[in-house]
Design an enzyme around this catalytic site. Structure first.
Site, short mmCIF file in Angstrom:
data_model
loop_
_atom_site.label_atom_id
_atom_site.label_comp_id
_atom_site.label_asym_id
_atom_site.label_seq_id
_atom_site.Cartn_x
_atom_site.Cartn_y
_atom_site.Cartn_z
N CYS A 3 -19.20 -23.23 26.93
CA CYS A 3 -18.21 -22.62 25.94
C CYS A 3 -17.51 -21.42 26.73
O CYS A 3 -16.80 -21.60 27.44
CB CYS A 3 -19.03 -22.44 24.77
SG CYS A 3 -18.06 -22.44 23.21
N HIS A 62 -21.89 -27.31 23.64
CA HIS A 62 -23.11 -27.19 23.16
C HIS A 62 -24.02 -28.89 23.21
O HIS A 62 -24.04 -29.01 22.88
CB HIS A 62 -23.07 -26.39 22.02
CG HIS A 62 -22.07 -25.27 21.94
ND1 HIS A 62 -23.09 -23.61 22.73
CD2 HIS A 62 -21.05 -24.89 22.14
CE1 HIS A 62 -21.92 -23.47 22.93
NE2 HIS A 62 -20.47 -23.39 22.21
#
Length: 496
Positions: A330, A434
């Site tokens: 991310c 994630h």
């Protein structure tokens, strides 16, 4: 039960409210109750995306898993994600509301009261019992006006309260007594018991103090919970796992960014007995790192500036020159690229910065957040090895990243979408997913590659990560059942 609810509040932050709430959820579930967790307001940078694309705190996800139910955003209607020392992104019912300073948020609390009550009522209609978690200290008397998360929440849903104190940090009797005495009389009337958490030693030596405290505040001790270590996700970054782990054969280094988010991504590595997860706090901590991970960030540009100012950028590039693998998740994926631009000040007061330049990518921070669970297929070559596997995860980001087609894509998602990139040397990987290390085949692929390079025997996995998590919840339930008077808690719920 006469009452549907019980609330666990604390003498302070990190006294064990989240984990004890999860444990009580598991025990009540095992006793046959259809039980759900609830926390009206959670401040954390560890979040999760539900099946319907809503964002909520990880702590309530853990508690839902312990209760063997699907997480839903009603369990955490307000999530505060700090982006600076004085401000947070406010998430309401799983969607971005706006960025606010602490003062602005406190003034706006009355607006959120009905939203919280509606979320709670929806759970109350569906479940037999709701285990509510407070936040911080019950005795934050400066915030008592318009309180939505401690006694204000208990009043809103007419819940009895149990107070948790942490003996490991010292002064537990004073903290419980002082907290109780700072409450108003009607608040004290809600307090039906206290719990001493994280005890080490012979409980008999504690009993005289417990008796004296019970006499002084006229409420019973409902349990003394021993200090224990389980591999269950922690709520926030004061977790002990960020400061120490025993030395192991393989070292996975994770940058301890100032605005680190979703460090729970790395819990799966704790399954492997030969793997140490080391959180890197300075340029002095890079020794012996086998796999370097740049984690998610709530303020990617300022964290990139931090890496430059602390000398860690130089150390990352030195690690790369040794042809050792680097993975960015991310915000870490964004940092691996050539540059990051935030002209709208959506996350940062800094408009732009160069990245590490290890991926030929660039990122623009937008004012729209992508929150979605995803599934896909990886078919990659990385560190000289090939892997094809199905994976799943979830995305939480406000950045749009463009990448050069000469890179490998990391994941082919549903409906033809692509995610992530791998450099031409096949030793740097970036992804928005994630939970990517929850995927057993991918995690084992990475670790076995390192094992082979270091001459360490590879091992077959006896448990999946999901199965491993369940063993931890089972053990948590046993600890709570043995050391907490659950029957007394049910009695409180029946009589309040």
């Amino acid at each position: 039960m006469k009452k549907k609810n019980i609330m666990f509040q604390g003498t302070g932050s990190s006294v064990g409210k989240s984990i004890l709430t999860a444990g009580v959820c598991r025990v009540l579930k095992d006793m046959g109750y259809h039980v759900a967790p609830f926390k009206s307001q959670n401040m954390a940078l560890n979040s999760f995306i539900t099946k319907d694309g809503k964002e909520m705190g990880r702590a309530q996800v853990v508690q839902a898993e312990a209760a063997r139910i699907e997480p839903m955003v009603e369990m955490n209607p307000i999530l505060l994600k700090p982006s600076s020392d004085v401000g947070s992104q406010v998430i309401v019912m799983g969607e971005v509301y706006q960025n606010m300073t602490a003062t602005e948020y406190h003034k706006n609390k009355p607006k959120f009261k009905n939203i919280i009550k509606e979320a709670y009522d929806k759970l109350a209609e569906e479940y037999d019992a709701i285990v509510i978690e407070g936040a911080g200290s019950t005795a934050e008397i400066n915030l008592r006006e318009n309180d939505l998360v401690n006694m204000g929440m208990a009043e809103m849903v007419d819940s009895p309260v149990v107070l948790i104190g942490d003996i490991d940090r010292g002064g537990v009797f004073a903290s419980i007594y002082g907290t109780y005495m700072l409450l108003e009389k009607e608040e004290q009337a809600r307090m039906k018991g206290f719990v001493i958490n994280k005890f080490r030693g012979d409980v008999k030596l504690l009993e005289p103090g417990i008796k004296m405290l019970e006499d002084k505040i006229n409420i019973p001790c409902l349990g003394v919970i021993p200090y224990f270590t389980l591999h269950i996700d922690d709520e926030d970054s004061v977790s002990l796992r960020l400061s120490y782990q025993a030395k192991k054969d393989i070292v996975v280094g994770v940058l301890r960014l100032p605005h680190i988010s979703n460090f729970t991504d790395f819990t799966p590595f704790e399954m492997d007995e030969d793997v140490e997860v080391k959180y890197i706090k300075s340029a002095l901590d890079f020794k012996d790192i086998d796999l370097l991970i740049i984690p998610g960030s709530k303020n990617t540009i300022e964290d990139m500036v931090y890496l430059n100012n602390t000398g860690m950028t130089k150390k990352i590039l030195e690690h790369h020159k040794k042809s050792k693998p680097i993975i960015g998740i991310c915000g870490g994926y964004q940092i691996l690229g050539s540059g990051i631009i935030d002209e709208g000040n959506n996350e940062s007061s800094v408009l732009k910065t160069n990245g590490l330049g290890l991926l030929n990518t660039s990122t623009i921070i937008s004012n729209k957040k992508r929150t979605v669970q995803v599934e896909g297929t990886i078919d990659i070559s990385f560190m000289g090895e090939k892997l094809k596997a199905d994976v799943k995860g979830y995305e939480i980001h406000m950045g749009v990243t463009k990448f050069n087609e000469s890179h490998q894509h990391f994941v082919h998602l549903q409906e033809g979408h692509m995610d992530g990139a791998i450099n031409q040397e096949e030793n740097v990987l970036g992804t928005y997913l994630h939970g990517i290390f929850d995927n057993d085949k991918f995690r084992k692929f990475l670790l076995d590659n390192i094992r082979r390079q270091k001459g360490i025997e590879t091992k077959d996995q006896t448990l999946s990560f999901e199965e491993f998590k369940e063993t931890q919840y089972v053990e948590l339930g046993k600890i709570i059942k043995e050391h907490l008077d659950v029957e007394k808690i049910l009695e409180i719920m029946s009589e309040f």
